[in-house]
Motif scaffolding. Structure first.
Motif, PDB file in Angstrom:
ATOM      1  N   ALA A  72      21.024  -2.366   3.685  1.00 13.97           N
ATOM      2  CA  ALA A  72      20.295  -2.171   2.430  1.00 13.97           C
ATOM      3  C   ALA A  72      19.323  -1.021   2.650  1.00 13.97           C
ATOM      4  O   ALA A  72      18.437  -1.120   3.497  1.00 13.97           O
ATOM      5  CB  ALA A  72      19.545  -3.439   2.034  1.00 13.97           C
ATOM      6  N   LEU A  73      19.491   0.054   1.938  1.00 14.66           N
ATOM      7  CA  LEU A  73      18.609   1.202   2.099  1.00 14.66           C
ATOM      8  C   LEU A  73      17.229   0.892   1.521  1.00 14.66           C
ATOM      9  O   LEU A  73      17.103   0.187   0.509  1.00 14.66           O
ATOM     10  CB  LEU A  73      19.197   2.424   1.406  1.00 14.66           C
ATOM     11  CG  LEU A  73      20.511   2.951   1.970  1.00 14.66           C
ATOM     12  CD1 LEU A  73      21.000   4.147   1.156  1.00 14.66           C
ATOM     13  CD2 LEU A  73      20.374   3.335   3.447  1.00 14.66           C
ATOM     14  N   GLY A  74      16.192   1.410   2.186  1.00 17.55           N
ATOM     15  CA  GLY A  74      14.830   1.187   1.720  1.00 17.55           C
ATOM     16  C   GLY A  74      13.977   2.425   1.908  1.00 17.55           C
ATOM     17  O   GLY A  74      14.289   3.300   2.716  1.00 17.55           O
ATOM     18  N   ALA A  75      12.872   2.490   1.150  1.00 19.10           N
ATOM     19  CA  ALA A  75      11.998   3.665   1.200  1.00 19.10           C
ATOM     20  C   ALA A  75      10.810   3.478   2.125  1.00 19.10           C
ATOM     21  O   ALA A  75      10.145   4.456   2.461  1.00 19.10           O
ATOM     22  CB  ALA A  75      11.505   4.011  -0.205  1.00 19.10           C
ATOM     23  N   ASP A  76      10.489   2.235   2.498  1.00 19.94           N
ATOM     24  CA  ASP A  76       9.428   1.938   3.449  1.00 19.94           C
ATOM     25  C   ASP A  76       8.050   2.212   2.836  1.00 19.94           C
ATOM     26  O   ASP A  76       7.440   1.317   2.268  1.00 19.94           O
ATOM     27  CB  ASP A  76       9.643   2.731   4.736  1.00 19.94           C
ATOM     28  CG  ASP A  76       9.005   2.082   5.957  1.00 19.94           C
ATOM     29  OD1 ASP A  76       8.353   1.042   5.804  1.00 19.94           O
ATOM     30  OD2 ASP A  76       9.185   2.608   7.068  1.00 19.94           O
ATOM     31  N   ASP A  77       7.552   3.430   2.957  1.00 22.79           N
ATOM     32  CA  ASP A  77       6.223   3.794   2.472  1.00 22.79           C
ATOM     33  C   ASP A  77       6.290   5.159   1.774  1.00 22.79           C
ATOM     34  O   ASP A  77       5.935   6.181   2.375  1.00 22.79           O
ATOM     35  CB  ASP A  77       5.223   3.867   3.632  1.00 22.79           C
ATOM     36  CG  ASP A  77       5.039   2.534   4.330  1.00 22.79           C
ATOM     37  OD1 ASP A  77       4.499   1.610   3.685  1.00 22.79           O
ATOM     38  OD2 ASP A  77       5.441   2.421   5.504  1.00 22.79           O
ATOM     39  N   THR A 125       0.827  -1.203   0.000  1.00 24.09           N
ATOM     40  CA  THR A 125       0.000   0.000   0.000  1.00 24.09           C
ATOM     41  C   THR A 125       0.862   1.253   0.000  1.00 24.09           C
ATOM     42  O   THR A 125       0.576   2.218  -0.722  1.00 24.09           O
ATOM     43  CB  THR A 125      -0.941   0.011   1.220  1.00 24.09           C
ATOM     44  OG1 THR A 125      -1.855  -1.082   1.111  1.00 24.09           O
ATOM     45  CG2 THR A 125      -1.722   1.309   1.309  1.00 24.09           C
ATOM     46  N   GLY A 126       1.911   1.241   0.782  1.00 22.81           N
ATOM     47  CA  GLY A 126       2.773   2.413   0.899  1.00 22.81           C
ATOM     48  C   GLY A 126       3.585   2.720  -0.335  1.00 22.81           C
ATOM     49  O   GLY A 126       4.195   3.788  -0.430  1.00 22.81           O
ATOM     50  N   SER A 127       3.600   1.797  -1.301  1.00 27.74           N
ATOM     51  CA  SER A 127       4.329   2.047  -2.544  1.00 27.74           C
ATOM     52  C   SER A 127       3.544   2.905  -3.516  1.00 27.74           C
ATOM     53  O   SER A 127       4.083   3.391  -4.505  1.00 27.74           O
ATOM     54  CB  SER A 127       4.674   0.718  -3.238  1.00 27.74           C
ATOM     55  OG  SER A 127       3.506   0.151  -3.839  1.00 27.74           O
ATOM     56  N   MET A 128       2.254   3.100  -3.256  1.00 28.45           N
ATOM     57  CA  MET A 128       1.400   3.778  -4.230  1.00 28.45           C
ATOM     58  C   MET A 128       1.852   5.207  -4.527  1.00 28.45           C
ATOM     59  O   MET A 128       2.318   5.927  -3.638  1.00 28.45           O
ATOM     60  CB  MET A 128      -0.051   3.825  -3.726  1.00 28.45           C
ATOM     61  CG  MET A 128      -0.868   2.619  -4.062  1.00 28.45           C
ATOM     62  SD  MET A 128      -2.652   2.910  -3.840  1.00 28.45           S
ATOM     63  CE  MET A 128      -2.776   2.827  -2.058  1.00 28.45           C
ATOM     64  N   ARG A 129       1.661   5.606  -5.775  1.00 29.22           N
ATOM     65  CA  ARG A 129       1.795   7.014  -6.137  1.00 29.22           C
ATOM     66  C   ARG A 129       0.646   7.783  -5.477  1.00 29.22           C
ATOM     67  O   ARG A 129      -0.475   7.288  -5.390  1.00 29.22           O
ATOM     68  CB  ARG A 129       1.711   7.185  -7.646  1.00 29.22           C
ATOM     69  CG  ARG A 129       2.773   6.439  -8.429  1.00 29.22           C
ATOM     70  CD  ARG A 129       2.454   6.458  -9.922  1.00 29.22           C
ATOM     71  NE  ARG A 129       3.445   5.706 -10.689  1.00 29.22           N
ATOM     72  CZ  ARG A 129       3.315   5.420 -11.984  1.00 29.22           C
ATOM     73  NH1 ARG A 129       2.226   5.813 -12.644  1.00 29.22           N
ATOM     74  NH2 ARG A 129       4.272   4.747 -12.608  1.00 29.22           N
TER      75      ARG A 129
END
Length: 353
Positions: free
Chosen positions: A275-280, A14-18
């Motif tokens: 490992a870097l991540g964007a989360d949401d 869900t948090g990946s949404m534009r």
């Protein structure tokens, strides 16, 4: 930095949404979004306390409520793969709890299979990241539900795009008893899935230690607060547990006051695999490439260090060997290029499979 090949290992479905997508879905389904997902975007959170987390969860739940069927789910997977591909991701492990979408598609099995099917389809596009799936249980639900999800994940375990490669545990880490989820992780482990629970963001080093004991993790979602106890950090490093560090969300939630306070350097200096991540990105307003910019701008990590972070992301991933080898060769080429050639790299590459 969009031309630096990366693996993205911490991205929620869900948090990946534009933000444009969630607005369109809300309009399509006649739903009202909070103001901070409409005009007052991105949201701001005051602190990593109960109120801050409640506001985050309220926004996340509002966005998730806009996902009402198969077409919506496929759109999210496709856009996540294309967006990641545009900023240099070769490999994406997207995390999903199919329970949340099951009522609209006939159950948790079809919910997961829709995500897997679209992941396989979009991964065939040269401009998209290859997508595998991490099935995540929620700490807010009963541990028996986690076992059900672990068995479902095990039935779809595999290698490569369109398969389940890991099993996680998400949501507010202040809720539930981590030890009670241990059986679910043992089920997943027997199926060859990576163990990737969240720990060490909202709670400190003792929560990391408890998670190490209960789930035998390959990676930890976040894990940054392991630095608060040298013995716990030594356990993390000694066990080879990778940390999915998400500086943007750490700051947005008030875990740290600013990007420079995120203990990225301390973790790297201790020998941790990061490992870097964007989360949401939908909620926090920053994507994967922004995390690399934070590493550069707030922590003074040079091109060689950024390349090392990208290599670590593949080392910690479940990417197939051919994807990993191609990406590592491309990272080496990136690191050997003159820096000025990358100063304005704002367009994502088309990369071979």
């Amino acid at each position: 930095m969009t031309t630096l090949p990366k693996a993205h290992l911490h991205l929620h479905f869900t948090g990946s949404m534009r933000v444009g997508t969630v607005r369109e879905l809300a309009d399509e389904h006649g739903l009202r979004l909070p103001a901070s997902l409409r005009g007052d975007y991105p949201p701001r959170f005051a602190a990593a306390d109960e109120r801050g987390w409640f506001r985050f969860q309220r926004l996340y739940d509002a966005a998730r409520a806009c996902v009402r069927g198969e077409a919506d789910m496929r759109r999210i997977v496709r856009e996540a793969a294309l967006d990641d591909g545009a900023e240099g991701s070769r490999w994406l492990e997207i995390q999903v709890d199919p329970t949340s979408y099951a009522p609209f598609v006939g159950g948790i099995t079809p919910a997961l299979e829709i995500v897997l099917d679209e992941a396989a389809a979009v991964s065939a596009l040269p401009e998209a990241a290859s997508v595998a799936v991490v099935v995540a249980a929620s700490r807010m639900r009963h541990p028996l539900e986690a076992r059900t999800l672990a068995r479902l994940a095990a039935r779809h375990a595999g290698e490569g795009a369109g398969t389940v490669v890991g099993f996680g545990l998400s949501n507010d880490e202040r809720r539930g008893d981590t030890a009670e989820f241990g059986t679910a992780f043992r089920i997943a482990h027997r199926a060859g899935l990576a163990s990737v629970p969240h720990a060490g963001e909202l709670l400190g080093a003792p929560a990391v230690a408890a998670t190490l004991d209960a789930t035998a993790p390959d990676r930890l979602g976040h894990g940054v607060r392991s630095v608060e106890d040298p013995r716990v950090l030594e356990r993390v490093v000694g066990a080879g547990v990778a940390l999915e560090v998400c500086p943007g969300s750490n700051v947005a939630l008030g875990v740290y006051d600013d990007a420079a306070s995120v203990p990225l350097r301390r973790l790297l200096d201790a020998g941790a695999t990061v490992a870097l991540g964007a989360d949401d990105p939908l909620i926090f307003g920053s994507r994967l490439v922004d995390q690399y910019a934070i590493a550069r701008d707030a922590h003074g990590i040079d091109d060689a260090g950024l390349a090392a972070l990208a290599r670590s992301s593949f080392a910690a991933s479940r990417a197939p060997e051919e994807v990993r080898a191609s990406a590592l060769a491309a990272i080496d080429a990136w690191a050997g290029d003159p820096a000025p050639a990358r100063a304005d790299d704002t367009k994502g590459p088309h990369h071979p499979r």
